[in-house]
Design an enzyme around this catalytic site. Sequence first.
Site, PDB file in Angstrom:
ATOM      1  N   ASP A  40       0.845  -1.167   0.166  1.00  0.00           N
ATOM      2  CA  ASP A  40      -0.086   0.149  -0.129  1.00  0.00           C
ATOM      3  C   ASP A  40       0.837   1.388   0.030  1.00  0.00           C
ATOM      4  OD1 ASP A  40      -2.138  -1.654   0.021  1.00  0.00           O
ATOM      5  OD2 ASP A  40      -3.036  -1.003   2.032  1.00  0.00           O
ATOM      6  N   PHE A  42       3.132   2.037  -1.990  1.00  0.00           N
ATOM      7  CA  PHE A  42       3.774   2.173  -3.239  1.00  0.00           C
ATOM      8  C   PHE A  42       2.703   2.468  -4.284  1.00  0.00           C
ATOM      9  CE2 PHE A  42       6.531  -0.335  -0.869  1.00  0.00           C
ATOM     10  CZ  PHE A  42       7.858   0.009  -1.115  1.00  0.00           C
TER      11      PHE A  42
END
EC number: 2.7.1.22
Length: 202
Positions: A40, A42
């Site tokens: 999450d 990224f």
Amino acid sequence: MGNRRHHRGNVTSCVTNGGKTTLAKNLQKHLPNCSVISQDDFFKPESEIETDKNGFLQYDVLEALNMEKMMSTISCWMESARRSVVSTDRESAEEIPILIIEGFLLFNYKPLDTIWNRSYFLTIPYEECKRRRSTRVYEPPDSPGYFDGHVWPMYLKHRQEMQDITWEVVYLDGTKSEEDLFLQVYEDLIQELAKQKCQVTA
């Protein structure tokens, strides 16, 4: 000497709101020398997220994530882990660095295939998933019909793609309590670490 490995790549994946982040954090608290990388972290900025014909932002696809940056972060951790371990004949399981990677689209990204030592996938039924999703606050917020129009269909699509996986994935019942899920995975990982210790000291 046996085959000496200085890092462990363990993965926790699941449908949205399945409990993967909570599980990963609980494991990190109780496992020695353990780090967590979350997919999450990224996500690309909203301006780079595509929309479909219904106007739904396409967040539940690999293209919404900067996977190259995530792979770079994983590689940096692995290299650091190799340098940090002092290789001695008395190396113990506690000295083996552990990396937990948690996310919702990990098994659908081929460059990650060779990293895993243990793989877990949390499952929850449609109604429970939708209920949990409705209790969360997202930025940007879910638009009306977003769960049924994008989130759940993408989950089903990605779950179907997992049929081609050639390694073992342990499927976990996400409706179980946090404690039960933690104990199941923790005990499994402790056994895996014990095997690693035997390889190191053989």
